[in-house]
Design a protein around this motif. Structure first.
Motif, PDB file in Angstrom:
ATOM      1  N   ILE A   1      15.910 -19.745  27.566  1.00  0.00           N
ATOM      2  CA  ILE A   1      16.183 -19.057  28.830  1.00  0.00           C
ATOM      3  C   ILE A   1      16.796 -17.695  28.558  1.00  0.00           C
ATOM      4  CG2 ILE A   1      17.494 -19.173  30.990  1.00  0.00           C
ATOM      5  CD1 ILE A   1      17.288 -22.231  30.785  1.00  0.00           C
ATOM      6  N   GLU A   2      17.702 -17.644  27.600  1.00  0.00           N
ATOM      7  CA  GLU A   2      18.371 -16.371  27.267  1.00  0.00           C
ATOM      8  C   GLU A   2      17.377 -15.324  26.768  1.00  0.00           C
ATOM      9  OE1 GLU A   2      21.259 -15.531  28.022  1.00  0.00           O
ATOM     10  OE2 GLU A   2      22.581 -17.279  28.068  1.00  0.00           O
ATOM     11  N   THR A   3      16.321 -15.760  26.092  1.00  0.00           N
ATOM     12  CA  THR A   3      15.325 -14.802  25.607  1.00  0.00           C
ATOM     13  C   THR A   3      14.316 -14.408  26.680  1.00  0.00           C
ATOM     14  OG1 THR A   3      13.785 -16.518  24.841  1.00  0.00           O
ATOM     15  CG2 THR A   3      15.487 -15.775  23.290  1.00  0.00           C
ATOM     16  N   GLY A   4      14.335 -15.084  27.821  1.00  0.00           N
ATOM     17  CA  GLY A   4      13.386 -14.797  28.888  1.00  0.00           C
ATOM     18  C   GLY A   4      12.106 -15.594  28.808  1.00  0.00           C
ATOM     19  N   ALA A   5      11.997 -16.505  27.821  1.00  0.00           N
ATOM     20  CA  ALA A   5      10.799 -17.336  27.717  1.00  0.00           C
ATOM     21  C   ALA A   5      10.684 -18.311  28.886  1.00  0.00           C
ATOM     22  CB  ALA A   5      10.813 -18.107  26.398  1.00  0.00           C
ATOM     23  N   ILE A   6      11.827 -18.688  29.453  1.00  0.00           N
ATOM     24  CA  ILE A   6      11.860 -19.507  30.673  1.00  0.00           C
ATOM     25  C   ILE A   6      12.674 -18.742  31.698  1.00  0.00           C
ATOM     26  CG2 ILE A   6      12.587 -21.694  31.700  1.00  0.00           C
ATOM     27  CD1 ILE A   6      12.442 -22.946  28.920  1.00  0.00           C
ATOM     28  N   ARG A   7      12.134 -18.611  32.887  1.00  0.00           N
ATOM     29  CA  ARG A   7      12.836 -17.872  33.931  1.00  0.00           C
ATOM     30  C   ARG A   7      13.126 -18.795  35.114  1.00  0.00           C
ATOM     31  NH1 ARG A   7       7.374 -16.777  34.467  1.00  0.00           N
ATOM     32  NH2 ARG A   7       6.536 -16.777  36.609  1.00  0.00           N
ATOM     33  N   GLY A   8      14.066 -18.398  35.927  1.00  0.00           N
ATOM     34  CA  GLY A   8      14.360 -19.164  37.124  1.00  0.00           C
ATOM     35  C   GLY A   8      13.234 -19.038  38.130  1.00  0.00           C
ATOM     36  N   ALA A   9      12.905 -20.138  38.784  1.00  0.00           N
ATOM     37  CA  ALA A   9      11.848 -20.128  39.796  1.00  0.00           C
ATOM     38  C   ALA A   9      12.433 -20.670  41.096  1.00  0.00           C
ATOM     39  CB  ALA A   9      10.663 -20.973  39.345  1.00  0.00           C
ATOM     40  N   VAL A  10      12.897 -19.756  41.957  1.00  0.00           N
ATOM     41  CA  VAL A  10      13.511 -20.128  43.225  1.00  0.00           C
ATOM     42  C   VAL A  10      12.595 -19.705  44.357  1.00  0.00           C
ATOM     43  CG1 VAL A  10      15.481 -19.772  44.762  1.00  0.00           C
ATOM     44  CG2 VAL A  10      15.846 -19.986  42.296  1.00  0.00           C
ATOM     45  N   ASP A  11      12.191 -20.667  45.174  1.00  0.00           N
ATOM     46  CA  ASP A  11      11.297 -20.382  46.304  1.00  0.00           C
ATOM     47  C   ASP A  11      12.070 -19.903  47.526  1.00  0.00           C
ATOM     48  OD1 ASP A  11       9.870 -21.352  48.949  1.00  0.00           O
ATOM     49  OD2 ASP A  11       8.276 -21.211  47.443  1.00  0.00           O
ATOM     50  N   ALA A  12      13.207 -20.555  47.809  1.00  0.00           N
ATOM     51  CA  ALA A  12      13.949 -20.223  49.031  1.00  0.00           C
ATOM     52  C   ALA A  12      15.419 -20.567  48.856  1.00  0.00           C
ATOM     53  CB  ALA A  12      13.377 -20.978  50.223  1.00  0.00           C
ATOM     54  N   VAL A  13      16.274 -19.834  49.600  1.00  0.00           N
ATOM     55  CA  VAL A  13      17.715 -20.040  49.571  1.00  0.00           C
ATOM     56  C   VAL A  13      18.212 -20.189  51.003  1.00  0.00           C
ATOM     57  CG1 VAL A  13      19.952 -19.094  48.886  1.00  0.00           C
ATOM     58  CG2 VAL A  13      17.924 -18.654  47.469  1.00  0.00           C
ATOM     59  N   PHE A  14      19.083 -21.185  51.225  1.00  0.00           N
ATOM     60  CA  PHE A  14      19.668 -21.418  52.543  1.00  0.00           C
ATOM     61  C   PHE A  14      21.183 -21.503  52.416  1.00  0.00           C
ATOM     62  CE2 PHE A  14      15.404 -23.044  52.871  1.00  0.00           C
ATOM     63  CZ  PHE A  14      15.006 -22.761  54.174  1.00  0.00           C
ATOM     64  N   PRO A  15      21.913 -21.125  53.466  1.00  0.00           N
ATOM     65  CA  PRO A  15      23.358 -21.360  53.457  1.00  0.00           C
ATOM     66  C   PRO A  15      23.653 -22.858  53.391  1.00  0.00           C
ATOM     67  CG  PRO A  15      22.725 -19.855  55.228  1.00  0.00           C
ATOM     68  CD  PRO A  15      21.464 -20.435  54.688  1.00  0.00           C
ATOM     69  N   LEU A  16      24.824 -23.189  52.880  1.00  0.00           N
ATOM     70  CA  LEU A  16      25.212 -24.591  52.756  1.00  0.00           C
ATOM     71  C   LEU A  16      25.126 -25.321  54.097  1.00  0.00           C
ATOM     72  CD1 LEU A  16      26.282 -26.553  50.572  1.00  0.00           C
ATOM     73  CD2 LEU A  16      28.597 -25.906  51.271  1.00  0.00           C
ATOM     74  N   ALA A  17      25.496 -24.659  55.163  1.00  0.00           N
ATOM     75  CA  ALA A  17      25.486 -25.286  56.486  1.00  0.00           C
ATOM     76  C   ALA A  17      24.082 -25.563  56.992  1.00  0.00           C
ATOM     77  CB  ALA A  17      26.230 -24.409  57.495  1.00  0.00           C
ATOM     78  N   GLU A  18      23.065 -24.985  56.332  1.00  0.00           N
ATOM     79  CA  GLU A  18      21.679 -25.191  56.772  1.00  0.00           C
ATOM     80  C   GLU A  18      20.912 -26.056  55.779  1.00  0.00           C
ATOM     81  OE1 GLU A  18      19.825 -21.472  57.777  1.00  0.00           O
ATOM     82  OE2 GLU A  18      21.552 -20.815  58.980  1.00  0.00           O
ATOM     83  N   ALA A  19      21.601 -27.029  55.205  1.00  0.00           N
ATOM     84  CA  ALA A  19      20.937 -27.957  54.291  1.00  0.00           C
ATOM     85  C   ALA A  19      19.795 -28.686  54.976  1.00  0.00           C
ATOM     86  CB  ALA A  19      21.945 -28.965  53.742  1.00  0.00           C
ATOM     87  N   ASN A  20      19.916 -28.916  56.278  1.00  0.00           N
ATOM     88  CA  ASN A  20      18.827 -29.587  57.008  1.00  0.00           C
ATOM     89  C   ASN A  20      17.550 -28.759  56.967  1.00  0.00           C
ATOM     90  OD1 ASN A  20      20.136 -27.664  58.699  1.00  0.00           O
ATOM     91  ND2 ASN A  20      19.326 -28.647  60.532  1.00  0.00           N
TER      92      ASN A  20
END
Length: 328
Positions: A287-306
């Motif tokens: 991960i540190e070398t960039g061979a694996i990257r984070g793949a995040v589709d969406a982010v929600f506030p904690l209160a919107e876990a639903n």
């Protein structure tokens, strides 16, 4: 007091509520993390519906992984201090502002990842490493079939396998997702809705089959998965349907193939510590070398876990869905 997402009865995403709870305090072998973000996993959806057994002694609440900053350290803990940026494999309770966790299940946050990206790392990295590296023994030059290769676990598995020099064949359910799978490094991406993955896999390997399979589907894929295995191949089942099925043992014996079925959450603490140590040693450098990257589709506030659960249940995401605990 602090805040955490809880539910009082199984049901739809609407049962999730952000409420005030007592502040957790670390035991001598634990650290407390001020949570910046928490990853969402399919196991969370199942638990919310009442279909996932919670291991004895698990912290209350959903959430099997998080990232944040250590703000308290138990008396027996060494190697960690207040202020360290970390991510952690949890047994529960990650949808919260604060969580306590055994120090042996904590990893340093990779410098190449944001907190939001790192929050989606521990559960998937430990699942992939424990199954494909420790159990199946996947190594450079081999071929692996990864089902659900555009999802949280699948996207990480595809990148990790590619990074160690293995060839990846991945399945996904749409053109957009198969394109994403190729972007994660797969050599072949199969749309399981329009193609027979077993036939395509056999053709892509010139009839040899694959050395390992990471399966999230379970019973419906068992027969076809076995068809895809090469001699000495290993099928690892980590989710999906677990109903009764018929198994042709000769198909395994004739090729010296094997099957494992595993869950990460209920493993003993010593096994989790071993897995986390392996990820820290062998995966974080990739991960540190960039061979694996984070793949995040969406982010929600904690209160919107639903809302986050609704999105993940829709089956259209690529990569992880994450809760931002710094937003209420």
């Amino acid at each position: 007091m602090t805040s955490a997402v809880r539910f009082t009865r199984p049901g739809s995403p609407d049962v999730l509520r952000l409420i005030s709870v007592d502040r957790p305090h670390p035991a001598p072998h634990e650290v407390r993390i001020s949570v910046h973000a928490a990853g969402i996993n399919n196991a969370d959806l199942l638990e919310r519906r009442g279909h996932y057994p919670v291991p004895p002694g698990a912290p209350p609440g959903l959430g099997l992984e998080c990232a944040g900053v250590i703000d308290a350290v138990g008396a027996d803990v060494t190697g960690w201090k207040v202020g360290d940026e970390v991510c952690a494999l949890l047994t529960g309770g990650g949808y919260a502002e604060e969580v306590v966790v055994p120090a042996t299940q904590v990893m340093p946050k990779p410098t190449t990842l944001t907190m939001l990206e790192a929050a989606g790392l521990p559960e998937v990295a430990c699942t992939v490493y424990s199954n494909l590296a420790m159990i199946a023994g996947l190594k450079a030059g081999q071929t692996v079939l990864i089902h659900g290769a555009a999802g949280g676990i699948g996207s990480f598995a595809t990148q990790w396998a590619t990074a160690i020099g293995a060839r990846v064949i991945g399945t996904a359910g749409s053109k957009a997702k198969t394109d994403a799978v190729l972007g994660f490094g797969a050599s072949v991406a199969i749309n399981y809705r329009s193609e027979d993955f077993a036939s395509v896999t056999r053709a892509a390997t010139n009839g040899r089959g694959v050395d390992a399979i990471l399966d999230i589907v379970g019973t419906p894929y068992l027969e076809s998965n076995i068809e895809c295995l090469a001699d000495d191949g290993h099928l690892v089942i980590i989710g999906g349907s677990t109903g009764p099925t018929t198994l042709d043992l000769w198909e395994l014996m004739s090729r010296r193939a094997s099957i494992s079925a595993t869950l990460l959450r209920a493993r003993p603490a010593a096994q989790k510590a071993e897995i986390v140590a392996g990820v820290t040693r062998d995966v974080l450098p990739l991960i540190e070398t960039g061979a694996i990257r984070g793949a995040v589709d969406a982010v929600f506030p904690l209160a919107e876990a639903n809302r986050a659960h609704e999105l993940l249940e829709g089956g259209q995401t690529v990569g992880k869905v994450v809760l931002n605990a710094l937003e209420q």
